[in-house]
Structures are given as C-alpha cells and as structure tokens.
Enzyme design. Structure first.
Site, mmCIF file in Angstrom:
data_model
loop_
_atom_site.group_PDB
_atom_site.id
_atom_site.type_symbol
_atom_site.label_atom_id
_atom_site.label_comp_id
_atom_site.label_asym_id
_atom_site.label_seq_id
_atom_site.Cartn_x
_atom_site.Cartn_y
_atom_site.Cartn_z
ATOM 1 N N HIS A 11 12.660 2.685 0.738
ATOM 2 C CA HIS A 11 11.306 2.122 0.775
ATOM 3 C C HIS A 11 10.447 2.741 -0.330
ATOM 4 O O HIS A 11 10.432 3.951 -0.497
ATOM 5 C CB HIS A 11 10.719 2.426 2.159
ATOM 6 C CG HIS A 11 9.398 1.804 2.430
ATOM 7 N ND1 HIS A 11 8.345 2.520 2.947
ATOM 8 C CD2 HIS A 11 8.957 0.533 2.288
ATOM 9 C CE1 HIS A 11 7.312 1.701 3.124
ATOM 10 N NE2 HIS A 11 7.664 0.494 2.723
ATOM 11 N N GLU A 38 13.165 -0.997 -2.293
ATOM 12 C CA GLU A 38 12.004 -1.892 -2.195
ATOM 13 C C GLU A 38 10.876 -1.223 -2.956
ATOM 14 O O GLU A 38 10.782 0.005 -2.971
ATOM 15 C CB GLU A 38 11.625 -2.050 -0.715
ATOM 16 C CG GLU A 38 10.427 -2.957 -0.451
ATOM 17 C CD GLU A 38 9.075 -2.277 -0.335
ATOM 18 O OE1 GLU A 38 8.089 -2.964 -0.082
ATOM 19 O OE2 GLU A 38 8.992 -1.030 -0.522
ATOM 20 N N ASP A 40 6.506 -2.071 -4.509
ATOM 21 C CA ASP A 40 5.342 -2.952 -4.475
ATOM 22 C C ASP A 40 4.856 -3.222 -5.896
ATOM 23 O O ASP A 40 4.748 -2.291 -6.695
ATOM 24 C CB ASP A 40 4.209 -2.272 -3.691
ATOM 25 C CG ASP A 40 4.675 -1.782 -2.333
ATOM 26 O OD1 ASP A 40 5.012 -2.628 -1.495
ATOM 27 O OD2 ASP A 40 4.725 -0.547 -2.120
ATOM 28 N N HIS A 53 1.117 0.595 -4.461
ATOM 29 C CA HIS A 53 0.945 0.030 -3.120
ATOM 30 C C HIS A 53 -0.510 -0.278 -2.795
ATOM 31 O O HIS A 53 -0.833 -1.348 -2.298
ATOM 32 C CB HIS A 53 1.510 1.005 -2.083
ATOM 33 C CG HIS A 53 1.362 0.535 -0.670
ATOM 34 N ND1 HIS A 53 0.201 0.734 0.064
ATOM 35 C CD2 HIS A 53 2.200 -0.128 0.154
ATOM 36 C CE1 HIS A 53 0.341 0.207 1.273
ATOM 37 N NE2 HIS A 53 1.552 -0.323 1.350
ATOM 38 N N GLU A 113 8.279 -6.402 -3.662
ATOM 39 C CA GLU A 113 7.222 -6.915 -2.782
ATOM 40 C C GLU A 113 6.013 -7.264 -3.636
ATOM 41 O O GLU A 113 5.421 -6.394 -4.281
ATOM 42 C CB GLU A 113 6.837 -5.886 -1.708
ATOM 43 C CG GLU A 113 5.827 -6.523 -0.761
ATOM 44 C CD GLU A 113 5.107 -5.551 0.170
ATOM 45 O OE1 GLU A 113 5.669 -4.495 0.518
ATOM 46 O OE2 GLU A 113 3.963 -5.869 0.530
HETATM 47 O O1 G3P Z 1 8.316 -4.617 2.184
HETATM 48 C C1 G3P Z 1 8.370 -3.873 3.341
HETATM 49 C C2 G3P Z 1 7.196 -2.903 3.446
HETATM 50 O O2 G3P Z 1 7.079 -2.206 2.248
HETATM 51 C C3 G3P Z 1 5.899 -3.579 3.770
HETATM 52 O O3 G3P Z 1 4.861 -2.699 4.000
HETATM 53 O O4 G3P Z 1 2.797 -1.545 3.374
HETATM 54 O O5 G3P Z 1 4.954 -0.411 3.009
HETATM 55 O O6 G3P Z 1 4.289 -2.306 1.561
HETATM 56 P P1 G3P Z 1 4.204 -1.700 2.936
HETATM 57 MG MG MG Z 2 6.103 -2.563 0.361
#
Ligand code: G3P
Ligand code: MG
Length: 249
Positions: A11, A38, A40, A53, A113
């Site tokens: 993540h 993953e 952002d 993020h 994302e």
């Molecule tokens: O994409 C999964 C997760 O990253 C979504 O929440 O706030 O961590 O970007 P966040």
């Molecule tokens: Mg995310």
C-alpha cells in the site's frame, strides 16, 4: 478477468516501511519480493500527475500548500522522506511517469489510484490515464490497473484509454455495485476491509469479480478475507506476509 496481481499488494508503495508514495518505497517493496504496489496520483498546479495522497503537502513533507497550487518543480523540491525517518531525508515526491518507469524496471505491477484534488476529477482521470497509456506502450510487460473513488475520474479514464483495466474503489460495498462497475467497465472492485462482511464479499466473488481490500496489516485478518474469496489485500506491512503472498501473480 484474470487477476494478474499477488494476494498482497504493498500500500502506498512500500507500506509503512518507507515514506509513502516514494521511489524508496517502491525499491523496498521490490526488495521484499512484492510483485505489485498501490500508489496515489494527483495533479500538480501545472497538470503533472505526481505521487501523493493528501490534498496538501503538510503531513508528508512538513511544507505548506495545496498540491494543486504548487507546480511540479516546486513539489519535487520538497522533502518527502525525512518526516518518515531521517534515513530517508532528501527523498522526493516522484512523478507518476518516474514511478511507472521504476515499476517497469523492477518488474512490479502498479495499481494507480487516481486521487483527484477537489474539483479536478475529470482532469486528473485524463492526465493519469494519458501517462499510464504512454508508459504501457513504452513497457509492454508493465501490469497496470487504474482505480478511483471518483466515478468522474473513472469515466475520464475510460474515455481516454478504454483498454487500460479499471477498478471501482469504494469504502463500503454499495447496493448498486454491479451497475456502477458496469457504468465504467470496471474489471475489479476495491473496498475497505473494515466495512466488509462475508455476505458482501460472497456477492462480489460469486459474480466472478475480483475483490481487493484495503488496508490489512495483519496476516490473520487477511487469511479470513482470502477464505471469503477476496483476491488481494493492500497492506502497509508486506514484510509480515509470506514470499508467496507478496510474490505470486
Ligand atoms: O486504493 C486502496 C486505498 O489506497 C484507498 O485508500 O486513502 O489509502 O488511498 P487510501
Ligand atoms: Mg490509495
């Protein structure tokens, strides 16, 4: 759809082991054997997708200002590492293009994302998808999945490059998840693990849709979700999982 990602996806790049959304995190994830991460992607003031993020730079860099008010050069001059740990001082906010280039070199798949700042949903969907498309042409082996909480961003992604796979990202699985996925031609559903129950999971899994859950840092909880048919979890602690969990796809 054939799910092309491992059961555990790091993540925000390297999870908790590195500053989030950085190239250092990507390298650490790869060193741990992770085959997918993953991260952002948001637009700078001058329209460049960068990895961050929050809508402001405060939490991760200690600087000030909204991401959409700072140009890419200003953003990349900020220190995105020291706040995590002094050992990472000097780490920068990477552009999406830099991050995908490194994913290609490391053989790591990317769930990008699309994280629009408020009001920039369509522009962010278009710009992120355009970069993704260019990088996929340049690196034929790059596994890439776009996702977003924003349906406007997903619609823009679908218009810009319909061939790039998309996932609908939600907190709680909504009643109309089928219709929403269909609307944006999504191949997978990403949902919060904390808002999921076995009935919701079975509904999605039995419909043949890969379901991935965030954010799961405990292998025991991940095991329960896998037992429900969940295809993958996003984790800040990929180091706690087996090489098989982070490495197979
Ligand atoms: O994409 C999964 C997760 O990253 C979504 O929440 O706030 O961590 O970007 P966040
Ligand atoms: Mg995310």
């Amino acid at each position: 759809m054939r799910w092309r990602y491992p059961r555990v996806i790091a993540h925000r790049c390297g999870g908790a082991l590195a500053p989030e959304n950085t190239l250092a995190g990507l390298r650490i994830a790869a060193r741990l054997g992770c085959r997918a991460v993953e991260f952002d992607a948001m637009l700078s003031a001058d329209g460049v997708p960068v990895l961050i993020h929050d809508e402001t730079v405060t939490r991760t860099t200690g600087g000030g200002g909204r991401v959409d008010s700072l140009g890419a050069a200003r953003l990349s001059a900020l220190d995105a590492g020291a706040r995590h740990h002094g050992a990472f001082a000097g780490e920068r906010i990477p552009s999406l293009e830099e991050a995908l280039a490194l994913c290609a070199v490391l053989g790591v798949g990317a769930n990008v994302e699309i994280k629009p700042s408020t009001g920039a949903e369509t522009a962010t969907g278009e710009a992120v998808t355009a970069v993704a498309s260019r990088m996929m042409r340049r690196h034929a082996d790059l596994a890439l999945l776009l996702s977003s909480f924003s349906e406007d961003a997903l619609a823009a992604a679908a218009r810009t490059a319909p061939g790039i796979e998309r996932a609908l990202l939600v907190s709680r699985v909504p009643e109309d998840w089928r219709e929403r996925m269909r609307r944006h031609d999504c191949v997978a559903l990403h949902a919060s693990a904390s808002a999921l129950d076995v009935a919701m999971a079975r509904d999605v899994v039995e419909a043949g849709r890969p379901l991935a859950c965030y954010t799961v840092n405990d292998p025991g909880s991940a095991g329960t979700l896998f037992g429900w048919g969940v295809a993958a979890v996003f984790s800040d602690r990929p180091d706690l999982f087996s090489p098989d969990d982070v490495g197979n796809r």
